[in-house]
Write an enzyme that holds these catalytic residues in place. Structure first.
Site, PDB file in Angstrom:
ATOM      1  N   LYS A 125       0.823  -1.207   0.000  1.00  0.00           N
ATOM      2  CA  LYS A 125       0.000   0.000   0.000  1.00  0.00           C
ATOM      3  C   LYS A 125       0.865   1.269   0.000  1.00  0.00           C
ATOM      4  O   LYS A 125       0.429   2.318  -0.451  1.00  0.00           O
ATOM      5  CB  LYS A 125      -0.940   0.015   1.204  1.00  0.00           C
ATOM      6  CG  LYS A 125      -1.887  -1.174   1.314  1.00  0.00           C
ATOM      7  CD  LYS A 125      -3.100  -1.061   0.441  1.00  0.00           C
ATOM      8  CE  LYS A 125      -4.116  -2.163   0.679  1.00  0.00           C
ATOM      9  NZ  LYS A 125      -3.645  -3.530   0.431  1.00  0.00           N
TER      10      LYS A 125
HETATM   11  C1  LIG Z   1      -4.007  -4.613  -0.229  1.00  0.00           C
HETATM   12  C2  LIG Z   1      -3.142  -5.819  -0.317  1.00  0.00           C
HETATM   13  C3  LIG Z   1      -3.355  -6.812  -1.302  1.00  0.00           C
HETATM   14  C4  LIG Z   1      -4.501  -6.758  -2.290  1.00  0.00           C
HETATM   15  O1  LIG Z   1      -4.329  -5.750  -3.241  1.00  0.00           O
HETATM   16  P1  LIG Z   1      -5.582  -5.270  -4.113  1.00  0.00           P
HETATM   17  O2  LIG Z   1      -5.075  -4.082  -4.836  1.00  0.00           O
HETATM   18  O3  LIG Z   1      -6.670  -4.938  -3.142  1.00  0.00           O
HETATM   19  O4  LIG Z   1      -5.940  -6.389  -5.017  1.00  0.00           O
HETATM   20  C5  LIG Z   1      -2.499  -7.889  -1.338  1.00  0.00           C
HETATM   21  N1  LIG Z   1      -1.495  -8.026  -0.436  1.00  0.00           N
HETATM   22  C6  LIG Z   1      -1.265  -7.102   0.511  1.00  0.00           C
HETATM   23  C7  LIG Z   1      -0.164  -7.330   1.494  1.00  0.00           C
HETATM   24  C8  LIG Z   1      -2.062  -5.961   0.605  1.00  0.00           C
HETATM   25  O5  LIG Z   1      -1.845  -5.054   1.575  1.00  0.00           O
END
Ligand SMILES: *Cc1c(COP(=O)(O)O)cnc(C)c1O
Length: 521
Positions: A125
């Site tokens: 993120k």
């Molecule tokens: C948010 C997140 C995901 C999923 O990503 P999306 O964009 O929602 O598909 C996968 N792995 C981690 C560690 C995340 O924080």
């Protein structure tokens, strides 16, 4: 007022929305502030850049911030290229623990891992949330200067763990914004809690909620919907609410950058021949990350198959297999990859818009709201199948993968990346695969420890580990897995940092609103 000039585009890109309700005139700064389009749709760009192979290869010689600035400028953002440069240097600067920012490592021949966790919170993120708040803040400032906006913004976030910390880090001490995060008091790991309650910054607040993630989320949603509360914020504190969530285009655009960047690095390192295609395998929840890869593909990055990896919450794998998105009888499952635990993958709406148009999307989204399911038409389904491959991995399989890949290669995967790795192996074809790694293993150390001990997901750690802090458990992981590497600095210091936030509130709208009122003072 700054004069806007553009490197490659004569006019800034305008945006429409997936349900056809907006006027199609909004620019990047408008859609970053607005978040969601009028009518509930998502903003989508009206034009896309097209990268030539020479242009793609040239990225390999640039620092990451310059790659990001170039991609933003080619996407026609309404900021001068000088300002974009300044903000990108800040977004992808010294707070990252690897100057390559999003490096690609070839772990076994033909399987390359794109590491998206070198940011301050050790999860993917950060790729978006180190960047988006800078543009948000600047966009607010510009609208205020022009007299189009009188208020600052208060970002309210309900989090099950990762997003909250990444949003706090991204918005901490950003002008014209403040942020308050709510997390389930008993529902986050020791490390996740400490990451949040020790957050620095003068414009941040953190509260536990007595309840689960759903309680947090519905309480925050209720606060957004309470016009008495939002009016009070506006008149008493000159604040508007924002959610800055993952459907914001300002979070998606930075996620296109790293696919462009990764292809350039793959070519430069000889992992793929110039112009030849790679497959991309993404651990998917809200469909934002893999949608970045889809846009990169549309813009000319040679990506062949988009492989969508799910955990036991496998609504997307089913959708790709059947053309039916159905949550009518689906129970939410807990997994060792909690950031992919999701029922409604909001960003899927953007893909469907590009394949089928606003009218079709509006109908499907109405069906989803009413019947909790929709079926796409055969032509759109064919298009989905040409682009995407989907598969899913069970909880125990993902833990087995962590142990097996470590034993075979010395590379330690986090549980989210393990889902992608396993699916990538199962679906492998001719092309080199880019396996997208979304978290450092230390972020989910307890389940990684279980995996290395050969335990199932449901079993508890042996009693000799009882009472250890999250960080102490990470040291146990390092003892068992000597090639695991060091703990990221932001996590390693957690037990020493002072706790700044101890507030816990009751679930429900009043709990959230009371917390905000108290926090504002
Ligand atoms: C948010 C997140 C995901 C999923 O990503 P999306 O964009 O929602 O598909 C996968 N792995 C981690 C560690 C995340 O924080």
């Amino acid at each position: 007022m700054t004069r806007v000039s553009f490197d490659n585009m004569k006019k800034p890109t305008s945006y429409s929305d997936t349900r056809g309700a907006s006027d199609g005139l909004a620019l990047f700064s408008d859609v970053v502030i607005a978040g969601i389009a009028p009518g509930g749709g998502l903003f989508v760009p009206n034009t896309l850049p097209s990268f030539s192979l020479d242009e793609l290869r040239a990225f390999a010689a640039m620092p990451y911030w310059r790659r990001a600035a170039a991609v933003f400028s080619r996407f026609g953002v309404d900021f001068s290229s000088d300002r974009v440069d300044v903000l990108m240097r800040r977004a992808y600067g010294a707070q990252w623990d690897d100057e390559r920012i999003a490096p690609v490592e070839e772990v076994v021949a033909g399987m390359h891992v794109l590491e998206l966790w070198h940011g301050p919170t050790s999860a993917f993120k950060d790729m978006a949330l180190q960047c988006m708040p800078l543009f948000f803040s600047e966009a607010v400032e510009r609208q205020q200067t022009r007299g189009q906006l009188a208020e600052d913004f208060l970002v309210l976030v309900a989090t099950s763990g990762d997003t909250g910390k990444a949003a706090l880090e991204g918005f901490a001490d950003r002008d014209h914004t403040s942020i308050v995060v709510f997390f389930p008091d008993r529902g986050v790991s020791d490390i996740q809690r400490k990451q949040m309650v020790t957050q620095r910054g003068d414009n941040v607040g953190v509260f536990g909620v007595r309840g689960n993630f759903d309680d947090c989320q519905s309480a925050v949603k209720a606060a957004f919907a309470d016009t008495e509360f939002t009016e009070w914020l506006k008149t008493k504190h000159a604040l508007r609410l924002s959610s800055a969530n993952s459907i914001n285009w300002g979070r998606l655009l930075p996620q296109i950058v790293y696919y462009v960047s990764a292809y350039a690095d793959m070519v430069a390192a000889g992992g793929v021949k110039p112009g030849e295609a790679m497959d991309v395998c993404v651990p998917t929840g809200n469909f934002g990350n893999i949608l970045g890869a889809y846009y990169a593909r549309l813009c000319g990055v040679p990506i062949d198959r988009l492989i969508c990896a799910s955990n036991e919450n496998n609504v997307l794998a089913d959708f790709i297999a059947t053309g039916v998105y159905d949550i009518s009888e689906r129970a939410f499952v807990t997994t060792p990859s909690p950031s992919m635990d999701i029922l409604v993958s909001s960003n899927l709406e953007r893909l469907l818009y590009h394949l089928a148009g606003a009218e079709a999307v509006s109908g499907w989204m109405r069906e989803l709201a009413q019947d909790k399911r929709f079926r796409i038409d055969p032509e759109t389904f064919r298009a989905v199948r040409e682009l995407f491959v989907g598969d899913f991995v069970t909880n125990d399989e993902s833990l087995c993968t962590i142990k097996r890949v470590y034993d075979e290669t010395g590379y330690l995967l986090d549980p989210h990346t393990a889902v992608a790795w396993e699916v990538a192996e199962r679906t492998r074809g001719e092309n080199p695969v880019l396996v997208v790694s979304t978290a450092h293993w230390a972020k989910f150390g307890t389940d990684v420890l279980k995996a290395l001990l050969g335990l199932t997901y449901e079993s508890d750690l042996p009693s000799d580990y009882a009472g250890r802090t999250g960080l102490e458990l990470l040291a146990e992981v390092q003892a068992i897995a000597p090639h695991a590497g060091r703990i990221p600095l932001g996590l390693a210091a957690l037990d020493e940092l002072p706790v700044r936030f101890t507030g816990v509130v009751e679930p429900g709208r009043d709990g959230v609103e009371g917390a905000v009122r108290e926090w504002l003072g």
